[in-house]
Design a protein around this motif. Structure first.
Motif, mmCIF file in Angstrom:
data_model
loop_
_atom_site.group_PDB
_atom_site.id
_atom_site.type_symbol
_atom_site.label_atom_id
_atom_site.label_comp_id
_atom_site.label_asym_id
_atom_site.label_seq_id
_atom_site.Cartn_x
_atom_site.Cartn_y
_atom_site.Cartn_z
ATOM 1 N N SER A 135 0.845 -1.196 0.000
ATOM 2 C CA SER A 135 0.000 0.000 0.000
ATOM 3 C C SER A 135 0.877 1.241 0.000
ATOM 4 C CB SER A 135 -0.883 -0.016 1.251
ATOM 5 O OG SER A 135 -1.537 1.218 1.455
ATOM 6 N N TRP A 136 0.250 2.398 -0.287
ATOM 7 C CA TRP A 136 0.959 3.670 -0.106
ATOM 8 C C TRP A 136 1.373 3.853 1.351
ATOM 9 C CZ3 TRP A 136 -1.443 6.820 3.380
ATOM 10 C CH2 TRP A 136 -2.809 6.608 3.605
ATOM 11 N N LEU A 137 0.715 3.147 2.274
ATOM 12 C CA LEU A 137 1.097 3.207 3.689
ATOM 13 C C LEU A 137 2.526 2.712 3.915
ATOM 14 C CD1 LEU A 137 -2.160 1.879 5.379
ATOM 15 C CD2 LEU A 137 -1.165 4.149 5.719
ATOM 16 N N ASP A 138 3.027 1.844 3.016
ATOM 17 C CA ASP A 138 4.397 1.336 3.160
ATOM 18 C C ASP A 138 5.399 2.480 3.227
ATOM 19 O OD1 ASP A 138 3.069 -1.054 2.738
ATOM 20 O OD2 ASP A 138 3.845 -1.333 0.701
ATOM 21 N N ILE A 139 5.145 3.541 2.457
ATOM 22 C CA ILE A 139 6.055 4.686 2.416
ATOM 23 C C ILE A 139 6.147 5.323 3.801
ATOM 24 C CG2 ILE A 139 6.536 6.899 1.313
ATOM 25 C CD1 ILE A 139 6.513 4.587 -0.660
ATOM 26 N N VAL A 140 5.003 5.519 4.436
ATOM 27 C CA VAL A 140 4.975 6.136 5.760
ATOM 28 C C VAL A 140 5.624 5.214 6.794
ATOM 29 C CG1 VAL A 140 3.483 7.090 7.560
ATOM 30 C CG2 VAL A 140 2.894 7.403 5.151
ATOM 31 N N VAL A 141 5.292 3.934 6.728
ATOM 32 C CA VAL A 141 5.816 2.969 7.692
ATOM 33 C C VAL A 141 7.341 2.902 7.618
ATOM 34 C CG1 VAL A 141 5.926 0.510 8.254
ATOM 35 C CG2 VAL A 141 3.714 1.591 7.837
ATOM 36 N N PHE A 150 10.847 -1.356 -4.218
ATOM 37 C CA PHE A 150 9.755 -2.317 -4.137
ATOM 38 C C PHE A 150 9.894 -3.246 -5.338
ATOM 39 C CE2 PHE A 150 7.826 1.366 -1.832
ATOM 40 C CZ PHE A 150 7.785 0.761 -0.589
ATOM 41 N N ALA A 151 10.527 -4.387 -5.092
ATOM 42 C CA ALA A 151 11.037 -5.207 -6.196
ATOM 43 C C ALA A 151 9.957 -5.951 -6.964
ATOM 44 C CB ALA A 151 12.067 -6.200 -5.660
ATOM 45 N N GLU A 152 8.723 -6.002 -6.455
ATOM 46 C CA GLU A 152 7.655 -6.650 -7.212
ATOM 47 C C GLU A 152 7.239 -5.814 -8.425
ATOM 48 O OE1 GLU A 152 4.992 -8.579 -3.675
ATOM 49 O OE2 GLU A 152 5.657 -6.483 -3.502
ATOM 50 N N GLY A 153 7.523 -4.516 -8.366
ATOM 51 C CA GLY A 153 7.148 -3.634 -9.465
ATOM 52 C C GLY A 153 5.713 -3.174 -9.401
ATOM 53 N N THR A 154 4.938 -3.663 -8.439
ATOM 54 C CA THR A 154 3.549 -3.282 -8.228
ATOM 55 C C THR A 154 3.196 -3.636 -6.794
ATOM 56 O OG1 THR A 154 1.294 -3.485 -9.094
ATOM 57 C CG2 THR A 154 2.594 -5.495 -8.989
ATOM 58 N N SER A 155 1.958 -3.397 -6.387
ATOM 59 C CA SER A 155 1.547 -3.732 -5.026
ATOM 60 C C SER A 155 0.681 -4.991 -5.039
ATOM 61 C CB SER A 155 0.777 -2.565 -4.392
ATOM 62 O OG SER A 155 -0.258 -2.124 -5.238
ATOM 63 N N SER A 156 0.651 -5.696 -3.897
ATOM 64 C CA SER A 156 -0.075 -6.954 -3.783
ATOM 65 C C SER A 156 -1.311 -6.772 -2.907
ATOM 66 C CB SER A 156 0.836 -8.029 -3.193
ATOM 67 O OG SER A 156 1.024 -7.791 -1.804
ATOM 68 N N VAL A 190 3.375 -12.458 -1.646
ATOM 69 C CA VAL A 190 4.512 -11.734 -2.204
ATOM 70 C C VAL A 190 4.612 -12.109 -3.674
ATOM 71 C CG1 VAL A 190 7.015 -11.391 -2.132
ATOM 72 C CG2 VAL A 190 5.731 -11.686 0.009
ATOM 73 N N LEU A 191 4.608 -11.113 -4.538
ATOM 74 C CA LEU A 191 4.688 -11.341 -5.977
ATOM 75 C C LEU A 191 6.140 -11.547 -6.400
ATOM 76 C CD1 LEU A 191 2.172 -8.550 -7.084
ATOM 77 C CD2 LEU A 191 1.702 -10.982 -6.662
ATOM 78 N N ARG A 234 -6.961 -7.657 5.317
ATOM 79 C CA ARG A 234 -5.692 -7.249 4.700
ATOM 80 C C ARG A 234 -5.924 -6.639 3.329
ATOM 81 N NH1 ARG A 234 -3.965 -12.048 7.158
ATOM 82 N NH2 ARG A 234 -4.244 -13.234 5.233
ATOM 83 N N THR A 235 -6.872 -7.181 2.573
ATOM 84 C CA THR A 235 -7.128 -6.612 1.244
ATOM 85 C C THR A 235 -7.764 -5.225 1.341
ATOM 86 O OG1 THR A 235 -9.271 -7.753 1.116
ATOM 87 C CG2 THR A 235 -7.374 -8.865 0.150
ATOM 88 N N ALA A 236 -8.431 -4.934 2.471
ATOM 89 C CA ALA A 236 -9.001 -3.596 2.653
ATOM 90 C C ALA A 236 -7.915 -2.558 2.908
ATOM 91 C CB ALA A 236 -10.001 -3.604 3.800
#
Length: 274
Positions: A78-84, A145-151, A156-157, A200-202
């Motif tokens: 998520s974009w939350l990863d940046i803050v975390v 972020f090595a997956e290149g997208t979010s999951s 883990v992609l 988690r998907t939410a």
């Protein structure tokens, strides 16, 4: 949390973030103009404030390696990863090129000294690797972020290896390897209650989700717990195989993610010397 209380919480959070930005932006603008090595500090302060305002509770397992150059290779939920991640230490991110044009988020990313990558053009990717390497040589930890997208937050992609070559370019010629550190991010609770697959998907922001609606949901729905696991660093020397290092980092992130989801201790994952 009632809808009315959620709205009050969201408005207060937005006001707090706006005030924090107004205070720190002039400082960061001056530091960026001077190309100061201290330019990592204001974004770190911003994210630490944001964690409190968003009611993010961050638990860490392990720790960032102190060695430099350091490329952190993480999964993306998520974009939350940046803050975390940004609240834990001064660092910068690698992001897709379109982020630079996003309202608010693009501005914040530029203030964070994000390296933007146009992954649709191979020549642009090579150029971005050079920019990442230059930052690594300065001693700036960079997050990829090595997956290149979010999951969806529960898996883990596959990791992509293209930008990991930046770690090799960052070698300084003194014989010391760059360090690649795997990192796992898992969101585990909301308002103190364990998250299942649906929960988690939410929290995850992936696929074709609209950012505005997702942001409002995070702001109104209460506290979120996150677990950040730092794995064993992988030495990336001149003779290292990029794809092998990428596979090892992916394996470590998968193992750490699975351990958190299953409530197990952090696993020990063997890493290759090359």
């Amino acid at each position: 949390m009632s809808r009315a209380l959620g709205v009050v919480r969201a408005v207060g959070t937005i006001a707090g973030l706006a005030l924090t930005t107004a205070v720190l932006f002039p400082v960061q603008w001056v530091l960026l103009k001077r190309d100061s090595l201290r330019a990592g500090a204001p974004p770190w302060w911003w994210h630490r404030a944001a964690v409190r305002l968003l009611d993010l509770r961050v638990e860490t397992r392990g720790a960032p390696v102190p060695a430099r150059p350091l490329l952190i290779v993480a999964n993306h939920v998520s974009w939350l990863d940046i803050v975390v991640l940004g609240s834990l230490m001064p660092l910068s991110f690698v992001a897709k090129a379109e982020v630079a044009s996003w309202p608010v988020f693009g501005f914040l990313a530029r203030m964070q000294r994000t390296v933007f990558v146009d992954r649709t053009r191979r020549t642009a990717t090579r150029g971005a690797a050079g920019d990442i390497a230059a930052r690594l040589r300065r001693g700036d930890p960079m997050v990829l972020f090595a997956e290149g997208t979010s999951s969806n937050g529960g898996e883990v992609l596959p990791f992509r290896s293209a930008l990991l070559g930046a770690a090799r370019h960052a070698l300084t010629g003194d014989g010391l390897p760059a360090m690649v550190q795997p990192v796992s991010i898992v969101y585990t609770r909301r308002n103190g209650l364990p998250l299942g697959r649906r929960g988690r998907t939410a929290i995850a922001w992936y696929g074709d989700m609209e950012i505005a609606g997702h942001l409002w949901g995070v702001l109104t729905d209460g506290a979120i717990d996150a677990v950040v696991s730092f794995g064993e660093p992988i030495a990336f020397g001149p003779d290292s195989d990029r794809k092998r290092v990428t596979a090892a980092a992916e394996e470590a992130v998968r193992a750490m993610t699975a351990a958190v989801l299953a409530g197990r201790p952090q696993p020990a994952v063997a890493v290759p010397g090359r």
